[in-house]
Design a protein around this motif. Structure first.
Motif, short mmCIF file in Angstrom:
data_model
loop_
_atom_site.label_atom_id
_atom_site.label_comp_id
_atom_site.label_asym_id
_atom_site.label_seq_id
_atom_site.Cartn_x
_atom_site.Cartn_y
_atom_site.Cartn_z
N TYR A 13 -52.68 -26.61 35.33
CA TYR A 13 -54.00 -26.56 34.68
C TYR A 13 -53.76 -26.70 33.19
O TYR A 13 -52.78 -26.18 32.66
N SER A 47 -54.55 -20.70 46.55
CA SER A 47 -55.86 -21.37 46.46
C SER A 47 -55.69 -22.77 45.90
O SER A 47 -56.34 -23.72 46.36
N ASN A 51 -56.78 -26.06 47.82
CA ASN A 51 -57.70 -27.04 47.23
C ASN A 51 -57.12 -28.45 47.29
O ASN A 51 -57.86 -29.42 47.51
N ASP A 168 -59.69 -20.19 54.16
CA ASP A 168 -59.23 -19.40 53.02
C ASP A 168 -59.74 -17.98 53.16
O ASP A 168 -60.93 -17.72 52.97
P1 ADP Z 1 -58.64 -16.42 45.46
O1 ADP Z 1 -59.33 -15.10 45.58
O2 ADP Z 1 -58.84 -17.30 46.64
O3 ADP Z 1 -57.21 -16.32 45.03
P2 ADP Z 1 -59.52 -16.78 42.78
O4 ADP Z 1 -60.49 -15.63 42.71
O5 ADP Z 1 -58.16 -16.68 42.19
O6 ADP Z 1 -59.40 -17.21 44.31
O7 ADP Z 1 -60.21 -18.07 42.18
C1 ADP Z 1 -61.53 -18.45 42.53
C2 ADP Z 1 -61.83 -19.77 41.85
O8 ADP Z 1 -61.66 -19.68 40.43
C3 ADP Z 1 -60.90 -20.89 42.33
O9 ADP Z 1 -61.65 -22.07 42.52
C4 ADP Z 1 -59.91 -21.05 41.18
O10 ADP Z 1 -59.49 -22.41 41.09
C5 ADP Z 1 -60.71 -20.64 39.97
N1 ADP Z 1 -59.86 -19.99 38.96
C6 ADP Z 1 -58.94 -19.03 39.18
N2 ADP Z 1 -58.31 -18.67 38.04
C7 ADP Z 1 -58.90 -19.41 37.06
C8 ADP Z 1 -58.70 -19.52 35.64
N3 ADP Z 1 -57.77 -18.79 35.01
N4 ADP Z 1 -59.46 -20.37 34.96
C9 ADP Z 1 -60.38 -21.11 35.60
N5 ADP Z 1 -60.61 -21.07 36.92
C10 ADP Z 1 -59.88 -20.24 37.64
#
Ligand code: ADP
Ligand code: ADP
Length: 233
Positions: A13, A47, A51, A168
């Motif tokens: 990212y 995740s 994706n 997921d």
């Molecule tokens: P999970 O609970 O499945 O691990 P997260 O809560 O980590 O998912 O993430 C939820 C969404 O937010 C995902 O689509 C992820 O790509 C996005 N995301 C996670 N971390 C960040 C970040 N630091 N900045 C932007 N988007 C994020």
């Protein structure tokens, strides 16, 4: 035959000028009718990998062949087409449309597939019966329990006969008893020939799978047959 073939998948990212590498070279094959649990600590890249597997996001680098299609080089439009045809998604939050009945929710993917109304309803009805909800087809999500909503979501994921089911944390919002019922449904989906990949934090849930892949810091830490499941056969 590989449903999923990954070669040195990398994903970063970019936050302004800063690069955050999240997947640091993931290679694996998942074959037809495998049942895989993807585990790993929070932040390990599960995740992000899901994706990519689901064609919701593209890798920064590396090769991804999904059911014979090289999706790593595809543009968004083509990717959406492959996604609709090849993949059924199940989410933690169910992601149902609140104004639609169970039957209508299940039929949504068939609208995009260009299938007529009568056939859509027949197929959706059949899928709801398969997940044990044949008598609830007229209900809307707010008239169904969490477990019933997840059954609707599973029926929706299956209705297009995709080559891959991605889930997921499908039991993340469910109590233990309901989680077991939902895992039984995934078991029967797998038994009927589907390929299933699910993300979970819980060892009990992962133990339903035949193969357990663990990610850590963006690489595969271990990838092995689930001995416990094999012992039960
Ligand atoms: P999970 O609970 O499945 O691990 P997260 O809560 O980590 O998912 O993430 C939820 C969404 O937010 C995902 O689509 C992820 O790509 C996005 N995301 C996670 N971390 C960040 C970040 N630091 N900045 C932007 N988007 C994020
Ligand atoms: P996991 O699902 O294993 O918890 P994720 O793939 O959600 O891991 O996240 C891995 C790392 O990538 C985390 O540090 C998260 O904050 C970051 N991340 C995830 N999605 C995004 C995003 N869209 N933008 C920026 N950072 C992200």
């Amino acid at each position: 035959k590989s449903v999923i073939h990954l070669e040195d998948i990398r994903k970063s990212y970019f936050l302004g000028k800063n690069e955050l590498p999240v997947l640091k070279g993931v290679s694996l094959d998942i074959f037809k009718n495998e049942y895989v649990a993807l585990m790993g600590p929070s932040g390990s890249g599960k995740s992000t990998l899901m994706n990519i597997l689901g064609c919701l996001d593209s890798p920064t680098d590396g090769k991804y062949i999904l059911s014979g299609h090289d999706v790593s080089t595809m543009e968004d439009n083509d990717l959406a087409g492959v996604r609709g045809k090849e993949i059924g998604f199940v989410f933690q939050q169910f992601n149902l449309m609140p104004r639609l009945t169970a039957l209508e929710n299940v039929a949504v993917p068939l609208i995009y597939a260009g299938i007529g109304k009568k056939e859509r309803e027949e197929k959706a009805r059949l899928m709801l019966e398969r997940v044990g909800l044949g008598d609830r087809y007229k209900h809307k999500p707010n008239e169904l329990s969490g477990g019933q909503c997840q059954r609707v979501a599973i029926a929706r994921a299956l209705v297009n006969d995709p080559s891959l089911i991605l889930a997921d944390e499908p039991t993340g919002n469910l109590d233990t008893k309901t989680s077991i019922e939902i895992m039984d449904i995934f078991g029967s989906i797998h038994a009927s020939g589907n390929t299933v990949v699910l993300v979970t934090h819980e060892e009990d849930i992962a133990d339903h799978a035949r193969r357990i892949i663990r990610l850590r810091d963006g690489v595969i830490e271990s990838d092995r047959v689930n001995e416990k499941k094999e012992a039960l056969l």
